[in-house]
Design an enzyme around this catalytic site. Structure first.
Site, PDB file in Angstrom:
ATOM      1  N   ARG A 211      -0.841  31.845 -21.772  1.00 13.89           N
ATOM      2  CA  ARG A 211      -1.419  31.465 -20.470  1.00 13.89           C
ATOM      3  C   ARG A 211      -0.477  30.517 -19.724  1.00 13.89           C
ATOM      4  O   ARG A 211      -0.254  30.650 -18.517  1.00 13.89           O
ATOM      5  CB  ARG A 211      -2.797  30.806 -20.658  1.00 13.89           C
ATOM      6  N   PHE A 227      -7.085  44.617 -19.622  1.00 11.61           N
ATOM      7  CA  PHE A 227      -7.814  44.094 -20.781  1.00 11.61           C
ATOM      8  C   PHE A 227      -8.027  42.590 -20.558  1.00 11.61           C
ATOM      9  O   PHE A 227      -7.671  41.754 -21.381  1.00 11.61           O
ATOM     10  CB  PHE A 227      -7.060  44.332 -22.102  1.00 11.61           C
ATOM     11  N   ASP A 249     -11.417  45.556 -17.423  1.00  7.46           N
ATOM     12  CA  ASP A 249     -11.896  45.523 -18.804  1.00  7.46           C
ATOM     13  C   ASP A 249     -13.060  46.504 -18.882  1.00  7.46           C
ATOM     14  O   ASP A 249     -13.722  46.778 -17.882  1.00  7.46           O
ATOM     15  CB  ASP A 249     -12.379  44.104 -19.164  1.00  7.46           C
ATOM     16  N   SER A 250     -13.307  47.020 -20.085  1.00 10.40           N
ATOM     17  CA  SER A 250     -14.439  47.953 -20.233  1.00 10.40           C
ATOM     18  C   SER A 250     -15.748  47.205 -20.432  1.00 10.40           C
ATOM     19  O   SER A 250     -16.806  47.820 -20.429  1.00 10.40           O
ATOM     20  CB  SER A 250     -14.185  48.906 -21.405  1.00 10.40           C
ATOM     21  N   ASP A 298      -2.882  43.475 -22.511  1.00 13.16           N
ATOM     22  CA  ASP A 298      -3.300  42.772 -23.740  1.00 13.16           C
ATOM     23  C   ASP A 298      -4.438  43.526 -24.416  1.00 13.16           C
ATOM     24  O   ASP A 298      -5.582  43.048 -24.461  1.00 13.16           O
ATOM     25  CB  ASP A 298      -3.722  41.336 -23.393  1.00 13.16           C
ATOM     26  N   CYS A 338      -1.825  42.638 -30.890  1.00 14.17           N
ATOM     27  CA  CYS A 338      -2.456  41.691 -31.821  1.00 14.17           C
ATOM     28  C   CYS A 338      -2.734  42.374 -33.158  1.00 14.17           C
ATOM     29  O   CYS A 338      -3.584  41.927 -33.924  1.00 14.17           O
ATOM     30  CB  CYS A 338      -3.714  41.089 -31.219  1.00 14.17           C
TER      31      CYS A 338
HETATM   32  N1  SAH Z   1      -6.428  39.084 -22.403  1.00 12.67           N
HETATM   33  C1  SAH Z   1      -7.724  38.612 -22.841  1.00 12.67           C
HETATM   34  C2  SAH Z   1      -8.081  39.056 -24.231  1.00 12.67           C
HETATM   35  C3  SAH Z   1      -8.137  40.562 -24.390  1.00 12.67           C
HETATM   36  S1  SAH Z   1      -9.125  41.077 -25.706  1.00 12.67           S
HETATM   37  C4  SAH Z   1      -7.777  37.102 -22.654  1.00 12.67           C
HETATM   38  O1  SAH Z   1      -6.871  36.568 -22.003  1.00 12.67           O
HETATM   39  O2  SAH Z   1      -8.711  36.448 -23.113  1.00 12.67           O
HETATM   40  C5  SAH Z   1      -9.193  42.785 -25.435  1.00 12.67           C
HETATM   41  C6  SAH Z   1     -10.157  43.226 -24.341  1.00 12.67           C
HETATM   42  O3  SAH Z   1      -9.995  44.627 -24.189  1.00 12.67           O
HETATM   43  C7  SAH Z   1     -11.633  43.020 -24.613  1.00 12.67           C
HETATM   44  O4  SAH Z   1     -12.188  42.256 -23.583  1.00 12.67           O
HETATM   45  C8  SAH Z   1     -12.250  44.431 -24.601  1.00 12.67           C
HETATM   46  O5  SAH Z   1     -13.504  44.472 -23.947  1.00 12.67           O
HETATM   47  C9  SAH Z   1     -11.250  45.202 -23.818  1.00 12.67           C
HETATM   48  N2  SAH Z   1     -11.113  46.630 -24.089  1.00 12.67           N
HETATM   49  C10 SAH Z   1     -11.040  47.244 -25.289  1.00 12.67           C
HETATM   50  N3  SAH Z   1     -10.772  48.555 -25.130  1.00 12.67           N
HETATM   51  C11 SAH Z   1     -10.688  48.772 -23.795  1.00 12.67           C
HETATM   52  C12 SAH Z   1     -10.411  49.911 -22.981  1.00 12.67           C
HETATM   53  N4  SAH Z   1     -10.162  51.103 -23.522  1.00 12.67           N
HETATM   54  N5  SAH Z   1     -10.386  49.755 -21.652  1.00 12.67           N
HETATM   55  C13 SAH Z   1     -10.638  48.551 -21.100  1.00 12.67           C
HETATM   56  N6  SAH Z   1     -10.866  47.444 -21.801  1.00 12.67           N
HETATM   57  C14 SAH Z   1     -10.905  47.541 -23.138  1.00 12.67           C
END
Ligand code: SAH
Length: 395
Positions: A211, A227, A249-250, A298, A338
């Site tokens: 961040r 994401f 995000d989903s 991410d 990750c």
């Molecule tokens: N970058 C974030 C953490 C990401 S965690 C931060 O800064 O806090 C991963 C995220 O991906 C989760 O919120 C999950 O809901 C989302 N996710 C998982 N598969 C997905 C997809 N196919 N499309 C969109 N979002 C997705």
């Protein structure tokens, strides 16, 4: 104490201070020890090597607490280990009372199966192994003894507990009851977290360093934050004077929290939240020809098991390829993995292949990893899991 013996020659990893003993290395696979009970681990010639926790249901049959076979595993033992973990976070400057951090990171803090995240005055705990579960009261009480903790809450709902034959457990453990949401401040940025429902324990403390980096680089940029979860990078980018941010995000609740977090920091415009599958959304942008100056990718763990490595690598590469394609001249891609099975060399290779496929010339300007409150224990390389690269393409 029950003595558990390793098969001949199987003491090597223990001598290298690796705390995991698999059932295949053990003579008395079905010893009459209770789940989580402390056992004395010996080599095949009955020489004591370590004390550890017995986990009858798990392939990971013993997790070592101490490599000193004479060290008592009692309240004082946990007090010393917790004290050492807290001291490190103090030295890192992560103990601001209004802030948060990972206070105890399992094997890395020599407390296998125990994870504690601090959200201000609250501790969110995960007991992830039979041994951790065995000492749950002791650990909870010791956390309550810390002068800066006034409430302890459990989030032991991670799937790894199944392997230890432990049911998920969540709820209040001690002290002050938890508010619905809790706010923390990180480097001047404010974040609110739903500690009961959020992912992991609610907030990704491991991305703190990332961040900061994104905040530094965001100035004047049009950002695509894929994401996004609850918007950690979105807040960082706008705090760093990004021109605009698109979050996707989903999870609708995650995006709702993302909006709240942006507003908490005074950002009411210049952002858009899209609830969508990111893979689909990226293809849409690819077809539309729209460009961005900073693309952040991410995703969740795309290699959940060793057997998923080929498929997972392809997914990481697909994401990075489209990410590169969406960049304006001189733009930056920030891509993460990750997955514990991903090693830095491989992640770099995947990103390089993605750049080739996208026909861009890109150079790495920064490498990111989990923040130092998630340290990597040298004797346990598995404690390293977060890879990130920031690459800049030609102007
Ligand atoms: N970058 C974030 C953490 C990401 S965690 C931060 O800064 O806090 C991963 C995220 O991906 C989760 O919120 C999950 O809901 C989302 N996710 C998982 N598969 C997905 C997809 N196919 N499309 C969109 N979002 C997705």
């Amino acid at each position: 104490m029950i003595r558990i013996h390793l098969l001949p020659g199987r003491e090597k990893s223990v001598l290298r201070r690796h705390p995991w003993i698999f059932d295949g290395a053990i003579l008395e696979k079905n010893a009459p020890a209770a789940a989580g009970e402390t056992i004395l681990l010996c080599d095949s010639k009955d020489r004591p090597l370590a004390r550890g926790a017995w986990s009858p249901a798990s392939q990971l049959r013993v997790r070592v607490w101490s490599f000193d076979p004479a060290e008592e595993i009692d309240r004082e033992f946990f007090r010393r280990r917790i004290g050492q973990a807290v001291k490190l976070r103090e030295e890192l400057g992560f103990m601001d009372i209004a802030g948060g951090c990972r206070l105890i990171y399992s094997e890395s803090d020599s407390l296998p199966g125990i994870i504690v995240d601090r959200y201000g005055e609250f501790a969110a705990v995960q007991f992830l192994s039979a041994g951790a579960e065995f000492f749950r009261e002791t650990i909870t009480e010791l956390l309550m003894e810390l002068p800066f903790i006034s409430g302890v809450f459990e989030r032991s709902d991670a799937s790894v507990r199944q392997k230890e034959a432990l049911a998920p457990r969540c709820g209040h453990l001690a002290g002050k009851p938890l508010p619905e949401t809790i706010g923390i401040v990180e480097n001047g940025m404010r974040f609110e977290t739903d500690l009961k429902e959020g992912q992991k324990t609610g907030f990704y403390f491991d991305l703190r360093t990332a961040r900061e980096k994104i905040r530094q680089l965001a100035k004047g940029k049009k950002v695509l934050n894929m994401f996004s979860y609850t918007g950690g990078f979105a807040v960082a980018a706008l705090a760093g004077s990004a021109v605009s941010v698109i979050n996707a995000d989903s999870s609708a609740p995650a995006l709702e929290q993302c909006r709240k977090n942006l507003e908490l920091n005074g950002f009411f415009e210049n952002y858009e939240n899209i609830c969508s599958d990111v893979f689909e959304l990226l293809r849409k942008y690819e077809n539309s020809g729209e460009k961005f100056d900073l693309v952040i990718l991410d995703p969740p763990k795309l290699i959940p098991r060793k057997s998923a490595i080929v498929k997972g690598c392809r997914a990481y590469q697909d994401l990075a390829r489209i990410g590169f394609k969406l960049l304006s001249p001189g733009g930056m891609l920030v891509n993460f993995s990750c997955s514990g099975a991903m090693v830095p060399e491989l992640f770099q290779k995947i990103t390089a292949d993605a750049a080739l496929q996208a026909r861009v010339n890109a150079r790495i300007i920064a490498r990111l990893e989990q923040s130092p409150d998630h340290p990597t224990l040298l004797s346990v390389p598995e404690t390293f899991y977060l890879n990130g690269l920031i690459s800049v393409v030609d102007r």
